[in-house]
Structure formats: C-alpha cells, structure tokens
Design an enzyme around this catalytic site. Structure first.
Site, PDB file in Angstrom:
ATOM      1  N   GLU A 107      -5.719  -4.180  -0.812  1.00  0.00           N
ATOM      2  CA  GLU A 107      -6.063  -5.363  -0.018  1.00  0.00           C
ATOM      3  C   GLU A 107      -7.188  -6.190  -0.625  1.00  0.00           C
ATOM      4  O   GLU A 107      -7.453  -7.298  -0.173  1.00  0.00           O
ATOM      5  CB  GLU A 107      -6.485  -4.933   1.404  1.00  0.00           C
ATOM      6  N   THR A 145       0.872  -1.170   0.000  1.00  0.00           N
ATOM      7  CA  THR A 145       0.000   0.000   0.000  1.00  0.00           C
ATOM      8  C   THR A 145       0.916   1.229   0.000  1.00  0.00           C
ATOM      9  O   THR A 145       2.088   1.119   0.364  1.00  0.00           O
ATOM     10  CB  THR A 145      -0.884   0.037   1.265  1.00  0.00           C
TER      11      THR A 145
HETATM   12  P1  ADP Z   1      -3.839   4.034  -1.401  1.00  0.00           P
HETATM   13  O1  ADP Z   1      -3.891   3.881   0.078  1.00  0.00           O
HETATM   14  O2  ADP Z   1      -2.548   4.170  -1.995  1.00  0.00           O
HETATM   15  O3  ADP Z   1      -4.846   5.009  -1.938  1.00  0.00           O
HETATM   16  P2  ADP Z   1      -5.407   1.926  -2.498  1.00  0.00           P
HETATM   17  O4  ADP Z   1      -5.321   2.032  -3.942  1.00  0.00           O
HETATM   18  O5  ADP Z   1      -5.418   0.587  -1.904  1.00  0.00           O
HETATM   19  O6  ADP Z   1      -4.209   2.612  -1.882  1.00  0.00           O
HETATM   20  O7  ADP Z   1      -6.634   2.800  -2.039  1.00  0.00           O
HETATM   21  C1  ADP Z   1      -7.826   2.251  -1.652  1.00  0.00           C
HETATM   22  C2  ADP Z   1      -8.756   3.332  -1.229  1.00  0.00           C
HETATM   23  O8  ADP Z   1      -9.074   4.189  -2.315  1.00  0.00           O
HETATM   24  C3  ADP Z   1     -10.077   2.836  -0.734  1.00  0.00           C
HETATM   25  O9  ADP Z   1     -10.005   2.410   0.603  1.00  0.00           O
HETATM   26  C4  ADP Z   1     -10.962   4.068  -0.917  1.00  0.00           C
HETATM   27  O10 ADP Z   1     -10.794   4.977   0.164  1.00  0.00           O
HETATM   28  C5  ADP Z   1     -10.391   4.701  -2.148  1.00  0.00           C
HETATM   29  N1  ADP Z   1     -11.210   4.347  -3.316  1.00  0.00           N
HETATM   30  C6  ADP Z   1     -11.013   3.359  -4.188  1.00  0.00           C
HETATM   31  N2  ADP Z   1     -11.952   3.368  -5.150  1.00  0.00           N
HETATM   32  C7  ADP Z   1     -12.778   4.399  -4.874  1.00  0.00           C
HETATM   33  C8  ADP Z   1     -13.952   4.951  -5.495  1.00  0.00           C
HETATM   34  N3  ADP Z   1     -14.457   4.463  -6.608  1.00  0.00           N
HETATM   35  N4  ADP Z   1     -14.522   6.021  -4.907  1.00  0.00           N
HETATM   36  C9  ADP Z   1     -14.028   6.552  -3.775  1.00  0.00           C
HETATM   37  N5  ADP Z   1     -12.931   6.098  -3.156  1.00  0.00           N
HETATM   38  C10 ADP Z   1     -12.309   5.031  -3.698  1.00  0.00           C
END
Ligand code: ADP
Length: 542
Positions: free
Chosen positions: A331, A186
């Site tokens: 995750e 992450t």
């Molecule tokens: P990072 O912590 O680098 O952003 P991730 O790609 O794992 O890593 O991020 C996941 C997070 O991104 C989710 O927990 C959520 O908060 C946000 N997220 C993902 N897709 C969406 C979406 N379609 N709309 C709003 N938030 C989103």
C-alpha cells in the site's frame, strides 16, 4: 496566483524515453530459466517495448484495459512494465506463489484481458484459465522454437513471434498523470487479496524518492540487482529507478539461491541490491560456507520483514556490505522509511550504531508517519510509546481497488504495524498487530525475541508466535531452525535469551524444526505456525 511552469505530465513512458536517450548503451542483463544470461541495452528495451505496445493494440488492449503478467525478473517483464503502462493500460503483476484459488480471484477481480507469462507458469495458467472468463489472450513469453507442441490454452500466442510481426514505430500517448499504471494485490494472509492501484504520478514520485542518496543512492555508475520479485510491489520500484538513473540492471530470473546470486553479483559487477531478509540469509550462508565475499557489492536495501541485527552485522563487518533497513508495504508503493544513519551516529560505539540500523528508519521526503493509540490519539515520538503506525503521502494508497469500505482513518493509512518513533524520527516496528503476543494484558514483541535469538551462532532462523495459554491468554513459543549439524537445545536457547530479554518474555516452549513455512513473498508464515503450534501450551497443560 499559479506558477508559470509547463504542465507536462509525469508518465511511466517518459522514464523509458529518457533511458533510451541518455543511457542507450547501458545494459540490462537477465538470467533465463535455463540458466543462460540474456544481455541487451536500454536502446533495445525501448525498441522492443514499442513493438509490444503495438502488439497490445492489435490484441485490443486500450486505455484502461488490464494486462496481467506471471513472470520472473527478466527483460521481457521489463518490456511489459513499460509497454503496458506506457500505452495507458494497467499492468497487473500476479504473484505465482499465491494459491490457485487466490490467483483466479485476482485475475477475475482485476478483469485481466491479456496474460503474459513465462514458460515456468504454463501449467499454472492452464489450471486457472477455465475459471477466468474475461481473459481473451494468452501470450507465452518465449521464443518460437520453445513453444509447446500443444496446450490446453485457447489461441496460445508466442511473445517473440508477435514482436517480430510488429513495428517498433509507436508514439507513447500523453494523458493525465493520475491515470492508473499498475495494480498489485496484497498477499491476502487474511481473506481475499486486496488490490492496490498505483498511478503514473505516484510511480514517478516514488522512483525519484527511491533514488535519493540515503535510500538506494542510484547513479549511472551503479549496477543494480533487484532480488525482490517484479511481481511483488513492482520490485520495490527498482526497474523504474534504474532506468531514470541509467544504472545497469541485472535480473536474477528464477534463481534466487545464495550461490546463484553471488555468481551473478560477481560476474556482472553488482554494486547495489534489494530483497527480503531470507534472501540475505541464503547469501550469507553461501558466502560463509565458500569463504568468499563480494568484490563490488557496496550496499543492500533490506525490507519486507525485520532484518535481525546479527545478520546486519555479518554483512557489514564480514562481507563489507552496508545494510540499509527499509520499511514499506504494498500500500505504500512500497518505500516508507529508510534506516541510514545521521552524522551524529558516527561517533557511537558499534553496538549502538547497530541498534540504530536495526530500526526501520526515518520517513523519506514525501511520506509522513505517526503513531496512534486505540482511540486514534497521536502518541509522542519518544522511542518508548508504542502505537499503530499511520502513513500518508502521494504514493500511499487512499483506497483499495473496487473496495466499498474506506481504507483511510482521518486521512491517514492505518498500517496494522505496531511501532515506536524516537526523537530523531527513527521508527521501529515492534510487531504486526496480529503477531504481537498478548500475555496477561502486556505485550511481548515477537520481532524482539526473534532478533535476540538470531544472534546465537548456532541459530539459522527463528519465529515466535503467541500460543494460547490457560492463565495468561497467550505466551511466546519459539520455532527454531538450527544451522546444519548443530545440536543447540532448549535450555541453551533459554539461557542465551535470559541475558538479552526480560525474564517474563522467555518463551514457554522452544520447538526445533527443519525449516519455517515461507509465504508468497519470502516471509515466514506465522499464521500457518499459529495454526499448527498455537495449541501446544494447552496440550501440555491438559
Ligand atoms: P504481505 O502482507 O504480503 O507481507 P507487504 O509486502 O505489503 O505484504 O507487507 C508489508 C508488511 O511487511 C508491513 O506492514 C510490515 O508488517 C512488514 N515489513 C515490511 N518491512 C519491514 C521491516 N523492515 N521490518 C519489519 N517488518 C517489515
């Protein structure tokens, strides 16, 4: 009584073998760093992946070893995807946009033995190498003529030379499908990055779910362009899903600006693409300025952060591209939910359809979701109750790599996202727990405010943070980037918002900026904004 079916293991190598047998002539096209296009077929990719598997064996990579990559979306990275996992080792895709210290941390934590990297990242690799004692081999993914005359890296090897010197005779080994296949960290916005370790089984099940009609809807008639980087959650699994379905695969290399993406889409006949909203914003700006629209692109999957409804509308109405809003995280492999509409929505007025599309959508088969309150009690799926989103399923992380504390709560993975779920199962993210604005004991959704202002024709992008407040704890402050040449001011912004959100949600301050800080995966860095602007209301009060 057990069923009497064969116990064949679900392995990543089987995807490539399938693509070679069924779609041998289908193309993989990638943009090189110099801008030229490289073109070959799944047959070539399979042959070169077997060569790479032999190279890895010579470098001492065995079952369970970890091999790192620092690379763009390109054909050599695809070969690494299949060769490393296929031979039973773990592919660790490193995000080159991490801070150097974080990169050193993840390379050491993962215990990478070999690092395959693109020429762009040579200076970065030279900077981290002295701090990574476990790294034994450095392989520059380049032709022999493009190798640097000298390098600070010990025994720097050339990828193409190694491949030329190896045979493509290699039999993919068979092993337990629960074996680790890839490792992604992450981005570590709080503390050190955490490792998520996918298995062959989870990768294949996830790729099949990604291919389904309401998700990416992939077939051999498709040409897919993953804009989402291959160092970010395995490009959302698209390289695997494209090979399973025989899609032509188009890889953008380092050129992710609107003009370059548009040109690639047009010249290669891209039908389907995937990326974060900032990418689509850049593409929309380019198409608006050049007064053009895509001729073959039919749908795009957008996730990673919330896609503002105004941008969804622009793509659908002006450019004829269906936007499928999806939610996921590192995750969750990442596919968790997808927002394609149900038949009953077809008769709704356009605005209501748009509101539904702006939600993050329903759980795909294999994933279960629910929302809970602070005590872990399940909340109703009535579209109003707001709680922490929990997920479970065969491609959801059960634990972090080498972590001591458990990742699960009562068998569910707590996402840290605050959401509602409506009676049809459509989930809507209101905020990340750490971004929600707590004003006088009530919550204000930063995403709702951002989505509301994004509809203003003079707004390019906006972020809302909770700034510390002497009376209310926190109040919203909006950081806003205007479209070029526009003079929109604070009063106009507030007047526009007043028609769209509750009065007590209106930001206490609107600050105009030239740009917003974007993180390693193209998302707005609210933590940086909070650090810089979190005290503005206190300063004003003092
Ligand atoms: P990072 O912590 O680098 O952003 P991730 O790609 O794992 O890593 O991020 C996941 C997070 O991104 C989710 O927990 C959520 O908060 C946000 N997220 C993902 N897709 C969406 C979406 N379609 N709309 C709003 N938030 C989103």
């Amino acid at each position: 009584m057990n069923g009497l079916m064969m116990d064949r293991q679900l392995l990543v190598s089987s995807i490539l073998q399938h693509a070679e047998r069924q779609f041998a002539d289908t193309e993989i096209v990638s943009r090189e760093t110099d801008g030229s296009l490289h073109r070959y077929t799944y047959r070539d990719a399979a042959s070169r992946s077997r060569r790479l598997a032999n190279v890895l064996a010579k470098l001492g990579v065995t079952h369970g070893s970890t091999v790192g990559t620092l690379a763009w979306n390109n054909h050599r990275h695809v070969e690494a995807y299949f060769a490393v996992s296929g031979r039973g080792a773990v592919l660790h895709t490193c995000n080159p946009r991490l801070h150097v210290e974080q990169l050193v941390y993840i390379l050491n934590h993962a215990e990478d033995e070999v690092l395959l990297f693109d020429a762009t990242f040579l200076p970065l690799v030279e900077a981290v190498a002295p701090h990574c004692p476990k790294l034994r081999h450095y392989v520059l993914m380049s032709d022999s003529h493009a190798m640097p005359a000298s390098s600070a890296l010990p025994g720097l090897a050339c990828y193409e030379t190694l491949l030329e010197e190896s045979s493509d005779a290699f039999v993919w080994p068979e092993f337990d499908e629960r074996t680790a296949s890839t490792l992604c960290y992450t981005s570590g916005t709080t503390g050190n990055p955490k490792g998520v370790l996918y298995s062959h089984r989870s990768t294949i099940l996830h790729s099949l779910a990604l291919s389904l009609p309401d998700t990416l809807s992939l077939s051999a008639h498709d040409c897919v362009l993953p804009v989402v980087p291959m160092f970010h959650v395995n490009a959302w699994g698209i390289p695997y899903a494209a090979a399973i379905n025989g899609c032509k695969l188009v890889l953008p290399g380092p050129r992710l600006d609107g003009a370059s993406l548009f040109e690639l889409m047009e010249t290669e006949g891209v039908t389907c693409s995937a990326g974060v909203p900032t990418i689509w914003l850049g593409l929309a700006q380019h198409m608006e300025q050049s007064d053009c629209r895509p001729s073959t692109m039919r749908r795009s999957v957008v996730g990673g952060s919330a896609m503002p409804p105004a941008l969804i509308r622009t793509f659908m109405e002006r450019f004829g591209v269906e936007v499928r809003h999806a939610w996921g995280m590192t995750e969750t492999s990442p596919l968790g939910t997808q927002g394609s509409l149900l038949p009953k929505h077809a008769s709704l007025p356009v605005d209501e359809q748009l509101a539904q599309r702006s939600k993050q959508g329903r759980a795909v088969f294999g994933v279960e979701i629910c929302i809970v309150d602070a005590d872990g009690n399940h909340l109703p799926q009535d579209g109003r109750a707001m709680g922490e989103l929990m997920v479970r399923g065969p491609w959801i992380a059960a634990a972090y790599f080498k972590a001591e504390s458990p990742a699960l709560r009562d068998g569910w993975f707590p996402t840290g996202d605050i959401a509602t779920i409506d009676p049809d199962g459509f989930m809507q993210i209101t905020d990340r727990a750490k971004d929600v604005i707590k004003s006088g004991g009530e919550w204000i959704s930063s995403i709702d405010l951002e989505n509301a202002v994004a509809g203003h024709p003079e707004v390019l992008m906006a972020a809302v943070i909770g700034a510390r407040h002497p009376k209310w704890d926190e109040r919203p402050v909006m950081l806003l980037v205007r479209k070029p040449g526009r003079l929109l001011d604070k009063d106009e912004v507030l007047a526009y918002l007043a028609e769209r959100v509750a009065k007590w949600w209106l930001p206490d301050e609107v600050i105009f900026l030239d740009g917003l800080p974007l993180g390693a995966t193209g998302k707005v860095q609210k933590r940086d904004l909070r650090q810089q602007y979190g005290g503005v209301l206190l300063d004003a009060a003092a």
